[in-house]
Design a protein around this motif. Structure first.
Motif, PDB file in Angstrom:
ATOM      1  N   CYS A 187      23.580  36.897   1.070  1.00 38.45           N
ATOM      2  CA  CYS A 187      23.192  37.266  -0.296  1.00 38.45           C
ATOM      3  C   CYS A 187      24.051  36.476  -1.279  1.00 38.45           C
ATOM      4  O   CYS A 187      25.270  36.347  -1.080  1.00 38.45           O
TER       5      CYS A 187
ATOM      6  N   HIS B 117      22.481  41.737  -3.677  1.00 38.43           N
ATOM      7  CA  HIS B 117      21.282  41.409  -2.897  1.00 38.43           C
ATOM      8  C   HIS B 117      20.470  40.260  -3.485  1.00 38.43           C
ATOM      9  O   HIS B 117      19.258  40.175  -3.268  1.00 38.43           O
TER      10      HIS B 117
ATOM     11  N   TRP C  93      14.574  43.088  -3.682  1.00 35.01           N
ATOM     12  CA  TRP C  93      15.972  42.960  -3.263  1.00 35.01           C
ATOM     13  C   TRP C  93      16.930  42.818  -4.444  1.00 35.01           C
ATOM     14  O   TRP C  93      17.869  43.586  -4.577  1.00 35.01           O
TER      15      TRP C  93
ATOM     16  N   CYS D 129      22.100  39.473   7.773  1.00 31.07           N
ATOM     17  CA  CYS D 129      21.122  39.742   6.708  1.00 31.07           C
ATOM     18  C   CYS D 129      19.728  39.244   7.069  1.00 31.07           C
ATOM     19  O   CYS D 129      18.727  39.787   6.576  1.00 31.07           O
TER      20      CYS D 129
END
Length: 288
Positions: free
Chosen positions: A109, A118, A258, A98
């Motif tokens: 996350c 996310h 996000w 990530c």
């Protein structure tokens, strides 16, 4: 909340420092720029040697998730979980996939309660009754392995516990339905019907995906009822990662670019495995 499409504020890609990722560890192509390669149109069929490399990356991701689970308790921050998992992944000669993927600023996350997916780890302390999804992907020996699970914090109420149990069961049922010659749409048919029978909604905005040398690639794996084309063949690797919600499954993206929360504030849960199709069924590479 204001959708990020109106206020785009995604972090700018920043190459990880040698302090956080030693030079001896292989980095994915996007680690420096934040820009992943274009998805190939074809669905790769992995050789036995490639499957073993995918398995090794998946096992590190699995073990990192188990470490994350052991840290889930009242008072711990999601940033502390992220930092510890980052250290563990690096100790296993892996790269936290990530990190800097399209500018994502953390190693994993962490999505709490009504955060669908996310969530960016931060200084918020977990409180009694929360539940948290930890999503871990590891890059090692040129392959990514991806897994996630939702864990309760302290005493979770009955409705929350049932949601988590149902989501885990939906994933298990979908995996059991997979095998060579099975349409990809069977996954969505299985999960969608099961969720509907219990009164839950399924996120249609977030999907599973092919995985291997690329973090995300074809095929897209839809978890809702659908009639998308495509059939599973031996050597194909992908994730199944259903998100079930107590209310509406539509998401709102925060200005950070996000974090995605449910539109109505209802809670969600998610579980995920990486698997590869074999001649007789599937091999779940991130299973404990």
């Amino acid at each position: 909340m204001t959708p990020a499409s109106l206020v785009p504020c995604k972090p700018l890609p920043t190459e990880p420092s040698l302090e956080s990722i030693p030079a001896c560890i292989d980095r994915p192509p996007y680690a420096k720029t934040g820009q992943p390669p274009t998805w190939p149109l074809e669905i790769p069929s992995l050789s036995e040697e490639q499957v073993e490399r995918l398995r090794e990356a998946s096992h590190v991701a699995r073990d990192a998730l188990a470490l994350g689970k052991s840290m889930v308790r009242v008072g711990v921050t999601t940033a502390e979980i992220d930092a510890e998992l980052h250290r563990f992944i690096v100790s296993q000669n892996g790269y936290p996939s990530c990190l800097n993927y399209m500018g994502f600023p953390k190693a994993v996350c962490t999505s709490v309660n009504n955060v669908i997916a996310h969530g960016i780890p931060d200084s918020r302390q977990l409180v009694d009754g929360d539940f948290i999804n930890i999503d871990v992907t590891v890059y090692k020996h040129g392959f990514h392995g991806d897994t996630s699970a939702t864990f309760g914090v302290g005493h979770v109420d009955d409705k929350g516990a049932r949601l988590m149990q149902a989501t885990q069961e939906a994933l298990d049922l979908a995996i059991q339905a997979c095998g060579p010659g099975v349409p990809f749409s069977t996954i969505g048919q299985t999960i969608g019907a099961f969720a509907q029978s219990l009164g839950y909604s399924v996120s249609e905005e977030l999907t599973g995906h092919g995985i291997g040398q690329d973090f995300h690639q074809n095929p897209l794996i839809y978890h809702h009822i659908n009639d998308e084309p495509g059939v599973m063949l031996p050597g194909m690797a992908f994730t199944i990662e259903p998100i079930l919600c107590q209310g509406v499954a539509r998401g709102i993206q925060w200005p950070d670019g996000w974090t995605i929360t449910t539109e109505d504030g209802g809670r969600s849960a998610q579980y995920e495995h990486t698997l590869v199709v074999t001649d007789t069924g599937v091999d779940v590479l991130t299973e404990i």
